[in-house]
Motif scaffolding. Structure first.
Motif, PDB file in Angstrom:
ATOM      1  N   VAL A 141      23.151  87.439  48.957  1.00 18.99           N
ATOM      2  CA  VAL A 141      22.424  87.300  50.329  1.00 18.99           C
ATOM      3  C   VAL A 141      21.549  88.243  50.490  1.00 18.99           C
ATOM      4  O   VAL A 141      20.254  88.280  50.537  1.00 18.99           O
ATOM      5  CB  VAL A 141      23.368  87.511  51.446  1.00 18.99           C
ATOM      6  N   ARG A 142      21.940  89.743  50.175  1.00 18.07           N
ATOM      7  CA  ARG A 142      20.985  90.860  50.251  1.00 18.07           C
ATOM      8  C   ARG A 142      19.839  90.581  49.340  1.00 18.07           C
ATOM      9  O   ARG A 142      18.724  90.583  49.632  1.00 18.07           O
ATOM     10  CB  ARG A 142      21.835  92.063  49.972  1.00 18.07           C
ATOM     11  N   GLY A 185      35.983  84.345  36.107  1.00 18.78           N
ATOM     12  CA  GLY A 185      34.931  83.631  36.814  1.00 18.78           C
ATOM     13  C   GLY A 185      33.609  83.172  35.874  1.00 18.78           C
ATOM     14  O   GLY A 185      32.652  82.636  36.394  1.00 18.78           O
ATOM     15  N   ALA A 186      33.931  83.558  34.441  1.00 19.85           N
ATOM     16  CA  ALA A 186      32.817  83.258  33.671  1.00 19.85           C
ATOM     17  C   ALA A 186      32.499  81.790  33.584  1.00 19.85           C
ATOM     18  O   ALA A 186      33.241  80.913  33.626  1.00 19.85           O
ATOM     19  CB  ALA A 186      33.113  83.829  32.198  1.00 19.85           C
ATOM     20  N   ARG A 187      31.268  81.262  33.132  1.00 22.38           N
ATOM     21  CA  ARG A 187      30.963  79.975  32.827  1.00 22.38           C
ATOM     22  C   ARG A 187      31.503  79.521  31.472  1.00 22.38           C
ATOM     23  O   ARG A 187      31.818  78.252  31.591  1.00 22.38           O
ATOM     24  CB  ARG A 187      29.165  80.009  32.789  1.00 22.38           C
ATOM     25  N   SER A 210      32.075  90.332  47.094  1.00 17.98           N
ATOM     26  CA  SER A 210      30.822  91.261  46.851  1.00 17.98           C
ATOM     27  C   SER A 210      29.716  90.521  46.217  1.00 17.98           C
ATOM     28  O   SER A 210      28.642  90.756  46.639  1.00 17.98           O
ATOM     29  CB  SER A 210      31.156  92.684  46.312  1.00 17.98           C
ATOM     30  N   LEU A 211      30.016  89.538  45.311  1.00 12.80           N
ATOM     31  CA  LEU A 211      29.093  88.749  44.786  1.00 12.80           C
ATOM     32  C   LEU A 211      28.219  88.022  45.642  1.00 12.80           C
ATOM     33  O   LEU A 211      27.007  88.059  45.724  1.00 12.80           O
ATOM     34  CB  LEU A 211      29.667  87.703  43.885  1.00 12.80           C
ATOM     35  N   TYR A 212      28.898  87.334  46.911  1.00 11.99           N
ATOM     36  CA  TYR A 212      28.243  86.803  47.960  1.00 11.99           C
ATOM     37  C   TYR A 212      27.212  87.851  48.591  1.00 11.99           C
ATOM     38  O   TYR A 212      26.205  87.529  48.887  1.00 11.99           O
ATOM     39  CB  TYR A 212      29.277  86.168  48.958  1.00 11.99           C
ATOM     40  N   LEU A 250      27.236  80.106  44.817  1.00  8.93           N
ATOM     41  CA  LEU A 250      26.480  81.113  44.392  1.00  8.93           C
ATOM     42  C   LEU A 250      25.903  80.499  43.238  1.00  8.93           C
ATOM     43  O   LEU A 250      26.358  79.527  42.398  1.00  8.93           O
ATOM     44  CB  LEU A 250      27.646  82.104  43.779  1.00  8.93           C
ATOM     45  N   PRO A 251      24.811  80.919  42.708  1.00  6.53           N
ATOM     46  CA  PRO A 251      23.964  80.508  41.603  1.00  6.53           C
ATOM     47  C   PRO A 251      24.608  80.800  40.362  1.00  6.53           C
ATOM     48  O   PRO A 251      25.209  82.050  40.351  1.00  6.53           O
ATOM     49  CB  PRO A 251      22.311  81.067  41.745  1.00  6.53           C
TER      50      PRO A 251
END
Ligand code: HAM
Length: 418
Positions: A24-25, A375-377, A18-20, A320-321
């Motif tokens: 996009v949206r 998924g954290a940096r 859903s992040l993708y 993803l950015p």
């Protein structure tokens, strides 16, 4: 007990994919917003007649694919198969066309077509669309196409292609339709196809059957019939696209799936998507507003398929950015550390950073596993030592390397890594 399943053919987005979808949206919406388009939020159901009159009875969308039902008051209601007719209804109803023109609006949401589901073709799907209503200015056509193109570029897509054509004005269409109908009458066609051609002879270019395709190969071509005004309009659109370095090819057999188009029409397709390659399309619609009971104003817009654009991004491995990932995941090692972790997280969140915490009294190992999954940096472990000294080890979750930072400088560190 038997588990429920989603209805057949709908698309769903849940973490992490859903992040993708969000990316996009949002990118599509940003592209419209930066060009002066404002949100219009509309109902997902409308009177059925809005679509039969607006979209056209010769189209598959209206004749085969509408979700139509009777509501409790006995009215015929249809789940919106597309966005343009509803926007026109709203513009006319609320007199938006009586002020400054063009009216520039964007929308984003779910649309419904009862199609046969397959990869990239859903019964509930998502579009981001824009409409610029009120002026017949070729430079607006260029702007509309440029908004889609800029969004695709910003996403990092490469393997897409823009096709454009002109469907001409009313005069062009009348002269062309006469000749096209005469040509079609020489073909040996079944009754249903003749009926379709009577409603809109252009539909036969859209027919997937080989025998119809080869018969239509020698049909007259609409571009040869353009009136001088339509030809000049189309020329200016092409020159405008060239001036913006937007690549395109002219496809003189393009038929859009909806009946309201006139003059400029366009489609973006993506080479890695197989049969459902159309990632977006649109065009000008000169008679639509009048057809729906409004004044005679022109408009142009597009609908981009968010689902298919997500598939295109995945096919091209678009990353993803960083802003879509958590900045920090905190692993507290004691109940006291957990309270401090929450205070620290709230402080950083207030500074615009995204932060999560390992809840539920986990071990260091369990906490680090949660950090990995998030998924954290970056992650930090918060134990009694760290709290006493204010010195932390900031772990880069991509490289696995640690860096010494103070609690006070944590925010600045995270921001600089974005
Ligand atoms: P459309 O070409 O019918 O145009 O749809 C636009 C985009 O929506 C398509 O290019 C495709 O990406 C996506 N789409 C359509 N149907 C499906 C489906 N069943 N599953 C997944 N994606 C789908 C319109 O809807 C017009 N209202 C566009 C427009 C706005 N023209 C002028 N203004």
């Amino acid at each position: 007990m038997a588990k429920f399943q989603a209805p057949k053919g709908v698309s769903e987005y849940f973490p992490d994919r859903s992040l993708y979808f969000e990316y996009v949206r949002n990118t599509l919406i940003d592209s419209a917003r930066t060009s002066g388009y404002k949100l219009i939020e509309l109902p997902v159901f409308e009177d059925t007649e809005l679509f039969t009159r607006g979209v056209g009875e010769s189209t598959d969308v209206v004749s085969k694919e509408m979700y139509t039902f009777e509501d409790r008051g006995g009215r015929s209601i249809t789940l919106r198969p597309e966005g343009t007719a509803g926007v026109m209804r709203s513009v006319i109803e609320h007199n938006l066309d009586r002020g400054q023109l063009p009216v520039k609006v964007w929308y984003s949401g779910a649309f419904f077509r009862a199609e046969r589901p397959q990869a990239g073709r859903y019964r509930q799907f998502y579009q981001v669309g824009i409409e610029a209503i009120g002026l017949n200015d070729p430079e607006i056509d260029v702007e509309v196409i440029a908004i889609a193109e800029r969004a695709f570029k910003t996403l990092g897509l490469k393997n897409y292609q823009l096709e454009i054509t002109s469907l001409g004005d009313v005069d062009t269409r009348q002269r062309y339709s006469k000749d096209l109908r005469a040509f079609i009458s020489t073909l040996d066609l079944d009754e249903a196809t003749v009926a379709r051609a009577e409603l809109n002879p252009l539909r036969l270019f859209d027919d997937k059957r080989e025998e119809i395709k080869s018969a239509m190969a020698s049909a007259p071509i609409l571009l040869d019939y353009l009136s001088p005004e339509s030809a000049a309009h189309f020329e200016r659109v092409q020159n405008g696209l060239r001036a913006l370095n937007i690549d395109f090819i002219v496809n003189n057999r393009m038929v859009r799936g909806l009946d309201y188009y006139t003059e400029t029409a366009f489609e973006f397709s993506h080479r890695d998507l197989g049969a459902q390659s159309g990632i977006g399309g649109g065009g000008r619609y000169d008679g639509l507003m009048e057809q729906l009971g409004g004044q005679s104003l022109s408009g142009i817009g597009f609908g981009i398929g968010v689902d298919r654009t997500v598939l295109a991004c995945e096919a091209e491995g678009v990353a993803l950015p960083n802003s879509y990932f958590l900045d920090l995941f905190i692993v507290p090692l004691s109940p006291e550390a957990k309270a401090s972790a929450l205070a620290l997280a709230e402080q950083l969140r207030g500074e615009g950073l995204s932060v999560d915490i390992a809840y539920g009294d986990r071990s260091l190992k369990g906490g680090m596993k949660a950090a990995d999954k998030s998924g954290a940096r970056f992650s930090v472990v918060l134990g009694d030592d760290e709290l006493a000294s204010s010195n932390l080890t900031l772990k880069d979750m991509r490289t696995g390397e640690g860096e010494a930072v103070t609690i006070a400088s944590l925010g600045a560190h995270l921001r600089s890594a974005r």
